[in-house]
Design a protein around this motif. Structure first.
Motif, mmCIF file in Angstrom:
data_model
loop_
_atom_site.group_PDB
_atom_site.id
_atom_site.type_symbol
_atom_site.label_atom_id
_atom_site.label_comp_id
_atom_site.label_asym_id
_atom_site.label_seq_id
_atom_site.Cartn_x
_atom_site.Cartn_y
_atom_site.Cartn_z
ATOM 1 N N PRO A 115 0.781 -1.246 0.000
ATOM 2 C CA PRO A 115 0.000 0.000 0.000
ATOM 3 C C PRO A 115 0.807 1.287 0.000
ATOM 4 N N CYS A 116 2.097 1.223 0.255
ATOM 5 C CA CYS A 116 2.915 2.437 0.309
ATOM 6 C C CYS A 116 3.960 2.521 -0.795
ATOM 7 N N TRP A 117 4.053 1.479 -1.617
ATOM 8 C CA TRP A 117 5.060 1.442 -2.679
ATOM 9 C C TRP A 117 4.862 2.598 -3.636
ATOM 10 N N PRO A 135 8.117 5.504 1.406
ATOM 11 C CA PRO A 135 8.495 4.861 2.665
ATOM 12 C C PRO A 135 7.266 4.399 3.447
ATOM 13 N N VAL A 136 7.465 3.433 4.336
ATOM 14 C CA VAL A 136 6.363 2.934 5.158
ATOM 15 C C VAL A 136 6.030 3.894 6.292
ATOM 16 N N TRP A 137 7.011 4.695 6.708
ATOM 17 C CA TRP A 137 6.786 5.618 7.811
ATOM 18 C C TRP A 137 5.851 6.739 7.373
ATOM 19 N N GLY A 138 4.802 6.952 8.146
ATOM 20 C CA GLY A 138 3.848 8.008 7.848
ATOM 21 C C GLY A 138 2.892 7.670 6.723
ATOM 22 N N CYS A 139 2.849 6.429 6.303
ATOM 23 C CA CYS A 139 1.974 6.006 5.208
ATOM 24 C C CYS A 139 0.800 5.224 5.778
ATOM 25 N N GLY A 140 -0.340 5.844 5.851
ATOM 26 C CA GLY A 140 -1.537 5.155 6.325
ATOM 27 C C GLY A 140 -1.460 4.815 7.801
#
Length: 135
Positions: A101-103, A106-111
């Motif tokens: 879902p974040c590609w 970054p995963v940080w702060g994504c959803g």
């Protein structure tokens, strides 16, 4: 004496202990996401580790990345040590797929973090424990 930061304790589950690090699973089912926490008291930065521990951190994080790659067939592994909210040194090892879902960001702060359902969390931990004990 080493003590795990309360936020890491709340957000992760223990998989195993390696020579240097606790290996913990981030409780977010969107990504295969491990947290390595060097078991050294008072350490907040990689450069504060002894050189031998720095080398061991690279070895252990490389092993963790291989485990995620082999288990989940990932496209990329992200590594990071941010420490803005949790000052205790901890090393993120996040397996990424082009359909996550974040590609490609970054995963940080994504959803929002999505905790594993209880049975799936226990299954994931058991699966990963095998990979870390069968070296």
């Amino acid at each position: 004496m080493f003590r795990l930061h309360p936020r890491l304790s709340a957000d992760t589950r223990l998989i195993c202990h390696l020579s240097l690090c606790e290996v913990r699973l981030m409780n977010d089912c969107r990504f295969p996401w491990l947290i390595l926490v060097p078991q050294r008291p008072g350490v907040t930065e990689v450069h504060q580790l002894e050189q031998s521990d720095q080398r061991l951190l690279i070895i252990e994080s490389s092993h963790a990345a291989r485990v995620l790659e082999q288990c989940y067939g990932t496209a990329k592994t992200n590594l990071g040590a941010l420490g803005n909210l949790v000052p205790q040194l901890h090393w993120h090892v996040v397996a990424r797929r082009t359909d996550d879902p974040c590609w490609p960001g970054p995963v940080w702060g994504c959803g929002e973090r999505q905790p594993y359902p209880a049975a799936e969390l226990e299954q994931r931990i058991a699966e990963l424990q095998v990979w870390f004990t069968d070296e």
